[in-house]
Design an enzyme around this catalytic site. Structure first.
Site, short mmCIF file in Angstrom:
data_model
loop_
_atom_site.label_atom_id
_atom_site.label_comp_id
_atom_site.label_asym_id
_atom_site.label_seq_id
_atom_site.Cartn_x
_atom_site.Cartn_y
_atom_site.Cartn_z
N ASP A 80 -3.13 41.35 -23.45
CA ASP A 80 -3.97 40.59 -22.53
C ASP A 80 -4.50 41.53 -21.45
O ASP A 80 -3.81 41.82 -20.47
CB ASP A 80 -3.19 39.44 -21.91
CG ASP A 80 -4.08 38.51 -21.09
OD1 ASP A 80 -5.19 38.93 -20.70
OD2 ASP A 80 -3.68 37.37 -20.84
N ILE A 87 -2.44 38.64 -10.01
CA ILE A 87 -1.38 37.67 -10.32
C ILE A 87 -0.75 38.03 -11.66
O ILE A 87 -1.32 38.75 -12.48
CB ILE A 87 -1.93 36.24 -10.36
CG1 ILE A 87 -2.97 36.08 -11.48
CG2 ILE A 87 -2.52 35.86 -8.99
CD1 ILE A 87 -3.46 34.64 -11.66
N GLY A 91 0.28 34.10 -16.96
CA GLY A 91 1.05 32.87 -17.19
C GLY A 91 1.97 33.00 -18.38
O GLY A 91 3.11 32.51 -18.36
N HIS A 107 -5.09 40.60 -13.70
CA HIS A 107 -3.67 40.92 -13.59
C HIS A 107 -3.41 42.38 -13.22
O HIS A 107 -2.25 42.81 -13.18
CB HIS A 107 -2.97 40.58 -14.90
CG HIS A 107 -3.24 39.20 -15.37
ND1 HIS A 107 -2.81 38.09 -14.69
CD2 HIS A 107 -3.94 38.74 -16.45
CE1 HIS A 107 -3.22 37.00 -15.33
NE2 HIS A 107 -3.90 37.37 -16.40
#
Length: 284
Positions: A187, A207, A210, A192
């Site tokens: 990903d 961040i 998830g 991120h």
């Protein structure tokens, strides 16, 4: 209308080969924070090739594919990716994932729901190898501004936790560089990793993925409730309820029941701000 429900549901499923080996599994586990303490026998199950087992959430990154984003390219779906949120994830295991393997993944849209101001697209991916089915993965994609087309609202995924104190509460620190390591499993979203991109998206810093929180929570259940036995996991589903930042701590509360564990995941530093909700691990 950007989403043509009938066309999306009728589209031919897409197939893609998946290939992985022990290094992919080890990298994924390290990206979840495994390996601390490095010589702990329980952690060596995630990091040492001679003792390796595979956490079932590895299904979300096997082959370093992006089944979720690829599924949004099917006929009938034309959406602004800036309006897309990963709303939920479920993985159902048909048998334990091997340490190395070759499989074929078939992906398509299994449902489109009308939530009023948004649409929810359910992307289903099924992986099989020469011995048969391995896993089924459902990604619920929340698309802001695409609802109101008169479709079915869809089922509620709410899973209330019991009204008692949890049987287990554990805290799992998120290393400062953990998102940088996790993204190597496939990903590459700059949200991120790139502070400037994160600020443009409305965050003061990058961040955590998830699906990284998702894997960390499953590892906590396996280690705490299931005696470290990944083969006992039958399915695992969650709703992504909020963000968490590298450097924070996940607080994971677990309610053990017959055949399942319910859990909540929050940020310990931000007054238990929710990270994962409606989260259930079905197991033997």
């Amino acid at each position: 209308m950007p989403i043509d429900v009938a066309k999306a549901l009728a589209a031919e499923p897409r197939t893609a080969p998946l290939v992985w080996g022990h290094k992919d599994v080890q990298l994924y586990h390290l990206g979840l924070g495994a390996g601390v303490p490095a010589t702990d026998p329980g952690e060596l199950r995630y990091t040492l090739e001679s003792k390796l087992h595979v956490l079932p959430s590895f299904a979300t990154v096997a082959g370093a594919g992006m089944a979720m984003m690829g599924g949004l390219a099917v006929p009938g779906i034309e959406v602004d990716l800036a309006a897309v949120l990963h709303g939920g994830q479920t993985v159902t295991l048909h048998r334990p994932i091997p340490v190395s393997g070759e499989a074929t993944q078939t992906s398509g849209v299994s449902a489109v729901y009308d939530k009023g101001k948004a649409a929810v697209i359910v992307l289903r991916s099924e992986a099989s190898d020469a011995d048969g089915p391995l896993w089924t993965s459902d990604s619920s994609i929340f698309v802001r501004g695409e609802g109101g087309f008169g479709g079915e609202r869809g089922p509620s995924a709410r899973s209330e936790v019991p009204g008692r104190e949890p049987e287990f509460t554990v805290e799992r620190p998120i290393r400062e560089e953990q998102a940088l390591l996790y993204r190597l499993s496939g990903d590459w979203n700059p949200l991120h990793a790139d502070p400037e991109f994160a600020r443009l998206a409305g965050f003061d810093r990058p961040i955590l993925h998830g699906l990284c929180s998702y894997g960390m929570a499953l590892k906590a259940v396996v280690d705490t409730v299931l005696d470290g036995d990944v083969t006992r996991v039958k399915s695992y589903g969650t709703r992504f309820a909020g963000i968490v930042f590298p450097g924070e701590t996940l607080r994971i509360r677990m309610w053990a029941e017959e055949g399942r564990t319910r859990l909540t995941v929050t940020s310990a530093e931000r007054d238990d701000a929710p990270v994962l909700a409606d989260t259930v691990v079905e197991h033997s």
